[in-house]
Scaffold this active site. Sequence first.
Site, mmCIF file in Angstrom:
data_model
loop_
_atom_site.group_PDB
_atom_site.id
_atom_site.type_symbol
_atom_site.label_atom_id
_atom_site.label_comp_id
_atom_site.label_asym_id
_atom_site.label_seq_id
_atom_site.Cartn_x
_atom_site.Cartn_y
_atom_site.Cartn_z
ATOM 1 C CB CYS A 94 43.319 99.475 -45.039
ATOM 2 S SG CYS A 94 42.057 98.419 -44.335
ATOM 3 C CB CYS A 97 40.041 98.751 -41.082
ATOM 4 S SG CYS A 97 41.449 98.329 -42.059
ATOM 5 C CG ASP A 520 55.862 92.328 19.809
ATOM 6 O OD1 ASP A 520 55.843 92.736 20.974
ATOM 7 O OD2 ASP A 520 54.895 91.803 19.227
ATOM 8 C CG ASP A 719 51.268 93.308 15.107
ATOM 9 O OD1 ASP A 719 51.048 94.521 14.975
ATOM 10 O OD2 ASP A 719 50.905 92.671 16.110
ATOM 11 C CG ASP A 723 54.308 95.622 17.663
ATOM 12 O OD1 ASP A 723 53.869 95.877 18.797
ATOM 13 O OD2 ASP A 723 54.499 94.479 17.248
#
Lengths: 837, 122
Positions: A94, A97, A520, A719, A723
């Site tokens: 409304c 509000c 690896d 990793d 690498d």
Amino acid sequence: MEVTRNKQPPGPGAASLCLPLPQVKDTARARALSHALRQVAGIEAVQVNLARQEAHLTYNPGAISVAGVVEAVERAGYSVGRAELRAHIAGMHCASCVARIEDVLRAVPGVLDASVNPATGVATVEYVPGTADFRAIQAAVESVGYQTAHPLEQPPAPEEEAEAHAREYKSLMAKFWFAAAVSVPTVLVAYPNVSWLYAPYLFSSAISEGVVWLLWVLSGLVTLPVMFYSGRQFFTGAASAFRHHAADMNTLIALGTGAAWLYSTAALIFPRLFPAGTAEPFYDVTAVVTALVVLGQALEVRAKGQTSQAIRKLIGLQARTARVLREGRELEIPVEEVEVDDVVVVRPGEKIPVDGVIIEGQSALDESMVTGESLPVDKQPGDEVIGATVNTTGSFKFRATKVGKDTALAQVVKMVQDAMGSKAPIARLVDVVSGYFVPAVMIIAVLTFLAWLNFGPSPALAYAVVTAVTVLIIACPCAVGMAVPLSLVAGLGKAAEHGVLIRNGEALQTASALKTVVLDKTGTITKGKPELTDALPAPGFDEKTLIHLAASADRPSEHPLAQAIVKGAQARGLEPLEPGAFKAVPGHGVEAAVDGKRVLVGNRKLMEREKVDTTSLAEAVGRLQGEGKTAMYVAVDGQAAGVVAVADTLKEDSVEAIRVMRQMGLEVVMLTGDNERTARSIARQVGIERVLAEVLPEEKANQVHALKAEGKKVGMVGDGINDAPALVEADVGFAIGTGTDVAIEVADVTLIGGSLKGVAYAIEVSKATMQNAKQSLFGAFVYNVLGIPVAAGILFPFFGILLSPILAGAAMAISSVTVVSNANRLRFFRARSFTRA
Amino acid sequence: MLTLVNLLGLALVAWIVWYFWLYKKEGVAVTEVAGVQEINITVKGGYDPDVIVVKKGKAVRLHFTRRESALCSEMVVFDTLGRSAKLPEGETVTLEFTPQQAGEIPFQCQMGMLRGKVVVTS
């Protein structure tokens, strides 16, 4: 590039903020500032408007507060004037509000002005940053009984999506039932010539032509709402596609059902215009085909929801609340409100809400949902914990380090979502085809019509119309277009469930074609840190004494080999003693007094220097070194006491993972900087034949390049840091991640669990996905390539076979449902490599 | 009569070829506000507008709003940019990028039925 989502205007999940920046006067500064802000967690988009000296930000109030944003601006070297914030307010119905909310907002300390737009439900709040923040504004709105939009789940998209799918399913099913209900009577009055099907014959055996005509008219009338309610989306979709000079499945269905209805109606109203025998209406086709296709779409929606089930499962892992310490009190708050540096309390059996570092207490955590590792992992102060993992029996406190969108889980979800939106190269090919597909079908329909009209049997016009309509209806561009994307979504989700994150469709397609996998050694096949493996006592000593003495002497040493011995002793329940007179002899070893004895631990040089006779141990040492282990002599009071050996040990499942890879017909190659002998020894243990040893780190990429030159697709596993160049060089780079670093930039595939099994699994699931996609694609192509000519009546001259449009509709619906169901089969894919405990 | 229908049919085929394949769409230029090239795109049975002309080197912001519930348009994919976004019905989803070179950046729905492109001019 940023993707931001917001309701119109910004709503749940994101709030926008406008910061006045009086000092930002030139492009360089503007650029520097927006760059700095984009790095800040929680800030989603930044745009600096130079003319107005303002920064427009989209940010996530769950991840960063306004004060945090202001702080970030100030860290970048600029001060902030007043700020503006917009937030969606829910439950506002409304106009009265509005005033209440505005009043309560203006009463918040730091808020300068507030206005609420009742039409959009958005509150615009002007305030002094640092004094007021989103939480204060939220509290104010809630105090008068409304809710400000706040990210309830992070990210919210999939749940909304599931709801949207559910809504769509319901609406389609309603449309289906309506169309089906209308279909039954239209079919029953459609064929006066087929006496067993024609319902009016139940009441009277002599039906006048007038009654037949009337029933047809009624059919035509009840079919109208079928077209414009049940089939509405076909017509609106076709119309908007048409405006764009495009045509899709909607176009075909709309043309097919529409043409059937129009022809039938024309035949009813102006029968004289038609050659004898052709004025036969077939309204039943419109109703039944609409019902079937809508049913197909509904089933598709349902099945499609299941395809992305994996990602919903992932999001469901997120804890909803967290117990944090604030001002000395334990507060239970929604997980979105946890901030970095909050201290979070975790009790037995609870979920870890966000990522962090343990500061007090210890426990074992079940991390299987993130890493795929089934055994609980012990955690102590200083160890990382990952959000969404589950505490077992201990209690602990941890400091939050990553919250909101930065948590490992959120990143996993984002990565998987991004990947699901990407395209496999094979799909690009399909796209080219589908661009021509629908207009081509339309052309075929026209040509079919002409062919029957010119060369067909009598009544030619009726045949021509029916076959043209059948062609339009049987063609199923959806099945072709959906095949690859759906399999991709299912496959990527399956992989993610096992801690395997595949970056995009291209990576998946390439991974499915790998022939060689380069591993690896250190940290990939092995654990990457030395462990005590052997203790061979000399006569007069036993194993326990030997280990205990060596560990005690080594205890003060920081050398990794010494630490390995100490840890090894502890793992065997032998707590080392505090030695006296400890002395480290660089390059040799250590000497120390243990329990009143003089103990030496070191290499042969140490023994020679101390004149210890080691001839009895020479054979054992030789054997240990042959196995690639580092052997250390132990002497007690000048006498050889034995040998202890330390080695980088294999990860538990490396052997099995490599066995599975070889079973899949992959060539497995080991790449390492270590010497040939150590490398060979490890290779023997895991069953690798091809070893590239003594490769300098910077040479690894070249080696991968050389392997690629052999003409095979090469995957590299390592990793993500050391690498990286080799991972990039490889056709598919697999990065082994641990803990929270999930988004490894250089990798095509990230293995969160750190296990090599993930590599095998990634390749297996990729193969299965591509196979699945190709099956669907092949099926869809064959269906169309065979179905369209049959619908056009190509079999008629030879066998007298003509497809009814209703059968065509059923075939079309079934074919698209089949594609979705086939993708769903991937959910039950079980890999050889990974049977999760 | 039959000849006329045949001719009409063939004309229809020609028209389909022209309308769906040969027709060159005119692009829609973006409005530029404070250095950002912004445009609203409505997604409903297609992208409206579907050809967007932008200048290179300046941020482009595409605001997609999906106004239909059909699943086909649920996702927009910028394959060449490696990006995609889900488009929840009724919500505006913004995609931002800065094109660095002239050319065409195509976008489409996941199945490739709906298509559009960003034409980058220098």
